[in-house]
Scaffold this motif. Structure first.
Motif, PDB file in Angstrom:
ATOM      1  N   PRO A  61      48.538  17.205  33.315  1.00 54.05           N
ATOM      2  CA  PRO A  61      48.640  17.621  34.723  1.00 54.05           C
ATOM      3  C   PRO A  61      47.626  16.884  35.602  1.00 54.05           C
ATOM      4  O   PRO A  61      46.453  16.756  35.249  1.00 54.05           O
ATOM      5  CB  PRO A  61      48.344  19.112  34.678  1.00 54.05           C
ATOM      6  CG  PRO A  61      48.677  19.536  33.281  1.00 54.05           C
ATOM      7  CD  PRO A  61      48.304  18.362  32.424  1.00 54.05           C
ATOM      8  N   VAL A  62      48.100  16.394  36.742  1.00 54.42           N
ATOM      9  CA  VAL A  62      47.231  15.717  37.711  1.00 54.42           C
ATOM     10  C   VAL A  62      47.295  16.393  39.073  1.00 54.42           C
ATOM     11  O   VAL A  62      46.560  16.009  39.983  1.00 54.42           O
ATOM     12  CB  VAL A  62      47.606  14.228  37.862  1.00 54.42           C
ATOM     13  CG1 VAL A  62      47.478  13.499  36.533  1.00 54.42           C
ATOM     14  CG2 VAL A  62      49.022  14.075  38.427  1.00 54.42           C
ATOM     15  N   GLY A  63      48.185  17.380  39.205  1.00 51.52           N
ATOM     16  CA  GLY A  63      48.317  18.030  40.498  1.00 51.52           C
ATOM     17  C   GLY A  63      49.217  19.242  40.429  1.00 51.52           C
ATOM     18  O   GLY A  63      49.747  19.595  39.372  1.00 51.52           O
ATOM     19  N   GLN A  64      49.393  19.853  41.578  1.00 57.39           N
ATOM     20  CA  GLN A  64      50.135  21.113  41.689  1.00 57.39           C
ATOM     21  C   GLN A  64      51.100  21.049  42.859  1.00 57.39           C
ATOM     22  O   GLN A  64      50.723  20.651  43.969  1.00 57.39           O
ATOM     23  CB  GLN A  64      49.143  22.255  41.914  1.00 57.39           C
ATOM     24  CG  GLN A  64      49.733  23.538  42.470  1.00 57.39           C
ATOM     25  CD  GLN A  64      48.678  24.473  43.025  1.00 57.39           C
ATOM     26  OE1 GLN A  64      47.526  24.442  42.608  1.00 57.39           O
ATOM     27  NE2 GLN A  64      49.063  25.314  43.989  1.00 57.39           N
ATOM     28  N   PHE A  65      52.338  21.414  42.621  1.00 57.48           N
ATOM     29  CA  PHE A  65      53.319  21.576  43.684  1.00 57.48           C
ATOM     30  C   PHE A  65      53.539  23.065  43.930  1.00 57.48           C
ATOM     31  O   PHE A  65      53.588  23.848  42.986  1.00 57.48           O
ATOM     32  CB  PHE A  65      54.647  20.916  43.307  1.00 57.48           C
ATOM     33  CG  PHE A  65      54.831  19.555  43.925  1.00 57.48           C
ATOM     34  CD1 PHE A  65      55.679  19.369  44.996  1.00 57.48           C
ATOM     35  CD2 PHE A  65      54.116  18.487  43.443  1.00 57.48           C
ATOM     36  CE1 PHE A  65      55.825  18.131  45.578  1.00 57.48           C
ATOM     37  CE2 PHE A  65      54.254  17.234  44.010  1.00 57.48           C
ATOM     38  CZ  PHE A  65      55.114  17.050  45.085  1.00 57.48           C
ATOM     39  N   GLY A  66      53.701  23.409  45.203  1.00 58.34           N
ATOM     40  CA  GLY A  66      53.964  24.795  45.539  1.00 58.34           C
ATOM     41  C   GLY A  66      52.774  25.704  45.268  1.00 58.34           C
ATOM     42  O   GLY A  66      51.650  25.254  45.032  1.00 58.34           O
ATOM     43  N   GLY A  67      53.029  26.997  45.324  1.00 62.08           N
ATOM     44  CA  GLY A  67      51.958  27.956  45.121  1.00 62.08           C
ATOM     45  C   GLY A  67      51.022  27.987  46.311  1.00 62.08           C
ATOM     46  O   GLY A  67      51.393  27.663  47.444  1.00 62.08           O
ATOM     47  N   LEU A  68      49.779  28.365  46.055  1.00 61.87           N
ATOM     48  CA  LEU A  68      48.760  28.458  47.096  1.00 61.87           C
ATOM     49  C   LEU A  68      47.697  27.393  46.861  1.00 61.87           C
ATOM     50  O   LEU A  68      47.294  27.156  45.718  1.00 61.87           O
ATOM     51  CB  LEU A  68      48.111  29.844  47.080  1.00 61.87           C
ATOM     52  CG  LEU A  68      49.057  31.011  47.394  1.00 61.87           C
ATOM     53  CD1 LEU A  68      48.356  32.344  47.131  1.00 61.87           C
ATOM     54  CD2 LEU A  68      49.532  30.935  48.845  1.00 61.87           C
ATOM     55  N   PRO A  69      47.233  26.732  47.895  1.00 59.66           N
ATOM     56  CA  PRO A  69      46.249  25.652  47.732  1.00 59.66           C
ATOM     57  C   PRO A  69      44.841  26.181  47.501  1.00 59.66           C
ATOM     58  O   PRO A  69      44.511  27.306  47.888  1.00 59.66           O
ATOM     59  CB  PRO A  69      46.336  24.918  49.069  1.00 59.66           C
ATOM     60  CG  PRO A  69      46.679  26.003  50.047  1.00 59.66           C
ATOM     61  CD  PRO A  69      47.610  26.932  49.308  1.00 59.66           C
ATOM     62  N   ARG A  70      44.011  25.335  46.888  1.00 56.93           N
ATOM     63  CA  ARG A  70      42.582  25.615  46.795  1.00 56.93           C
ATOM     64  C   ARG A  70      41.902  24.894  47.956  1.00 56.93           C
ATOM     65  O   ARG A  70      41.884  23.664  48.007  1.00 56.93           O
ATOM     66  CB  ARG A  70      41.996  25.145  45.464  1.00 56.93           C
ATOM     67  CG  ARG A  70      42.486  25.920  44.244  1.00 56.93           C
ATOM     68  CD  ARG A  70      41.583  25.629  43.041  1.00 56.93           C
ATOM     69  NE  ARG A  70      40.248  26.181  43.240  1.00 56.93           N
ATOM     70  CZ  ARG A  70      39.867  27.409  42.869  1.00 56.93           C
ATOM     71  NH1 ARG A  70      40.738  28.224  42.277  1.00 56.93           N
ATOM     72  NH2 ARG A  70      38.646  27.826  43.080  1.00 56.93           N
ATOM     73  N   LEU A  71      41.356  25.671  48.874  1.00 51.95           N
ATOM     74  CA  LEU A  71      40.674  25.124  50.047  1.00 51.95           C
ATOM     75  C   LEU A  71      39.177  25.376  49.946  1.00 51.95           C
ATOM     76  O   LEU A  71      38.735  26.297  49.244  1.00 51.95           O
ATOM     77  CB  LEU A  71      41.221  25.773  51.319  1.00 51.95           C
ATOM     78  CG  LEU A  71      42.685  25.476  51.660  1.00 51.95           C
ATOM     79  CD1 LEU A  71      43.129  26.342  52.839  1.00 51.95           C
ATOM     80  CD2 LEU A  71      42.877  24.000  51.973  1.00 51.95           C
ATOM     81  N   PRO A  72      38.372  24.571  50.641  1.00 53.53           N
ATOM     82  CA  PRO A  72      36.931  24.848  50.674  1.00 53.53           C
ATOM     83  C   PRO A  72      36.659  26.276  51.149  1.00 53.53           C
ATOM     84  O   PRO A  72      37.364  26.791  52.036  1.00 53.53           O
ATOM     85  CB  PRO A  72      36.413  23.813  51.677  1.00 53.53           C
ATOM     86  CG  PRO A  72      37.374  22.678  51.577  1.00 53.53           C
ATOM     87  CD  PRO A  72      38.714  23.330  51.368  1.00 53.53           C
ATOM     88  N   VAL A  73      35.686  26.901  50.543  1.00 50.15           N
ATOM     89  CA  VAL A  73      35.342  28.276  50.912  1.00 50.15           C
ATOM     90  C   VAL A  73      35.068  28.347  52.413  1.00 50.15           C
ATOM     91  O   VAL A  73      34.292  27.560  52.964  1.00 50.15           O
ATOM     92  CB  VAL A  73      34.110  28.754  50.112  1.00 50.15           C
ATOM     93  CG1 VAL A  73      33.643  30.125  50.621  1.00 50.15           C
ATOM     94  CG2 VAL A  73      34.425  28.802  48.636  1.00 50.15           C
ATOM     95  N   GLY A  74      35.738  29.273  53.082  1.00 53.21           N
ATOM     96  CA  GLY A  74      35.539  29.450  54.514  1.00 53.21           C
ATOM     97  C   GLY A  74      36.446  28.616  55.395  1.00 53.21           C
ATOM     98  O   GLY A  74      36.464  28.809  56.621  1.00 53.21           O
ATOM     99  N   MET A  75      37.215  27.703  54.815  1.00 55.64           N
ATOM    100  CA  MET A  75      38.114  26.851  55.606  1.00 55.64           C
ATOM    101  C   MET A  75      39.400  27.605  55.924  1.00 55.64           C
ATOM    102  O   MET A  75      40.002  28.230  55.052  1.00 55.64           O
ATOM    103  CB  MET A  75      38.446  25.559  54.859  1.00 55.64           C
ATOM    104  CG  MET A  75      39.407  24.650  55.607  1.00 55.64           C
ATOM    105  SD  MET A  75      39.760  23.126  54.685  1.00 55.64           S
ATOM    106  CE  MET A  75      40.963  22.366  55.796  1.00 55.64           C
ATOM    107  N   ASP A  76      39.823  27.541  57.184  1.00 59.60           N
ATOM    108  CA  ASP A  76      41.086  28.159  57.572  1.00 59.60           C
ATOM    109  C   ASP A  76      42.254  27.338  57.027  1.00 59.60           C
ATOM    110  O   ASP A  76      42.168  26.117  56.852  1.00 59.60           O
ATOM    111  CB  ASP A  76      41.201  28.221  59.098  1.00 59.60           C
ATOM    112  CG  ASP A  76      40.208  29.205  59.712  1.00 59.60           C
ATOM    113  OD1 ASP A  76      39.809  30.155  59.012  1.00 59.60           O
ATOM    114  OD2 ASP A  76      39.823  28.998  60.878  1.00 59.60           O
TER     115      ASP A  76
END
Length: 299
Positions: A42-57
């Motif tokens: 695995p090198v990436g993810q399609f769909g689902g919910l993204p991992r964003l920097p803490v506190g980023m909208d």
């Protein structure tokens, strides 16, 4: 991996001159094919919910959240010479394909780069979000790509060759003559590249890198020439407009690269081809906010 060296060794074994291999390599681009399935790392993810920097909208178009399409771990991707992706960190792609296709506005697509070591968290979807697509992992392989003027993949009948050549514009005829002169072993070299980095053999979720869509580059060429005319920098006679667009398109093809392109399905009524394109210089400098997003709806 030394991809050019791989091709060179295979070509030299067939007796193709070294200088011709070098000229061919200037036009060859490798794109990274992302596809799902049980095999591959695995090198990436399609769909689902993204991992964003803490506190980023969650990225938005200024009003509504943008649909999350996919993310990749740059450090896990195969390295491709001439394609200046960050060496590590993550890239996340967001696109409202319907609005991007309808308006052509940049605000409906966004690329987010998350540097390595950044504290991240799984973003929470809200009632304002569209339906979150099912999540799945993707692995990466490489595919050879060639510029449009190579004519690779065309299946013209032999008896139509003279007629087809007559249909070419003077600029296209000159490009064809240059190819015949500079790359007499073009077919053999394309076959070698396709053997090393094969064309598609199944469903692909996305491509990173490679050539930008020719019609997109043509649009940039028309805009560039129109602006230069408007500012008084150049004057193009009406009879010369088409040939100047061809020349400018040819030039801009070397400046731009496809950052990502992917199909997006809507079960109700359409499929969309989403795209992000960027200049080589902006990508190499990490100016990912300069990437342009666009989409085409296909009923």
């Amino acid at each position: 991996m030394d991809h050019e060296g791989q091709l060179r060794r295979a070509a030299l074994a067939l007796g193709i001159p070294d200088d011709e291999v070098s000229r061919f390599s200037q036009h060859l681009r490798l794109s990274i094919r992302l596809s799902g399935g049980p095999s591959g790392v695995p090198v990436g993810q399609f769909g689902g919910l993204p991992r964003l920097p803490v506190g980023m909208d969650w990225p938005s178009d200024g009003v509504d959240p943008l649909p999350f399409i996919f993310s990749v771990d740059c450090a896990a991707l195969p390295r491709v010479d001439g394609f200046g992706l960050p060496a590590d960190g993550s890239l996340l792609f967001f696109l409202n394909q319907e609005q991007a296709a309808a308006t052509g506005e940049r605000r409906y697509g966004r690329v987010v780069y998350v540097p390595a070591g950044t504290d991240t968290e799984v973003a929470a979807a809200s009632a304002d979000h569209a339906v979150v697509d099912e999540q799945y992992d993707v692995s990466a392989t490489l595919r050879a790509e060639f510029p449009e003027w190579f004519g690779v993949g065309e299946d013209d009948e032999d008896e139509d060759e003279d007629e087809d050549e007559d249909d070419l514009s003077p600029f296209q005829q000159q490009v064809a003559r240059d190819l015949e002169r500079d790359l007499p072993h073009l077919d053999e070299l394309c076959a070698l590249a396709n053997g090393l980095w094969p064309p598609d053999d199944g469903y692909t979720s996305a491509y990173l890198g490679g050539y930008a869509d020719p019609e997109v580059i043509k649009g940039f060429a028309e805009q560039t020439l129109a602006w230069r005319e408007k500012t008084g920098e150049i004057v193009i006679p009406v009879a010369k407009w088409y040939s100047r667009v061809e020349e400018e398109t040819h030039r801009l093809t070397t400046e731009w690269v496809s950052l990502a392109r992917f199909p997006v399905d809507n079960e109700l009524y359409y499929r969309s081809d989403g795209r992000f394109v960027i200049r080589h210089d902006d990508l190499a400098a990490g100016r990912l906010d300069e990437a342009l997003s666009m989409a085409e709806l296909i009923p």
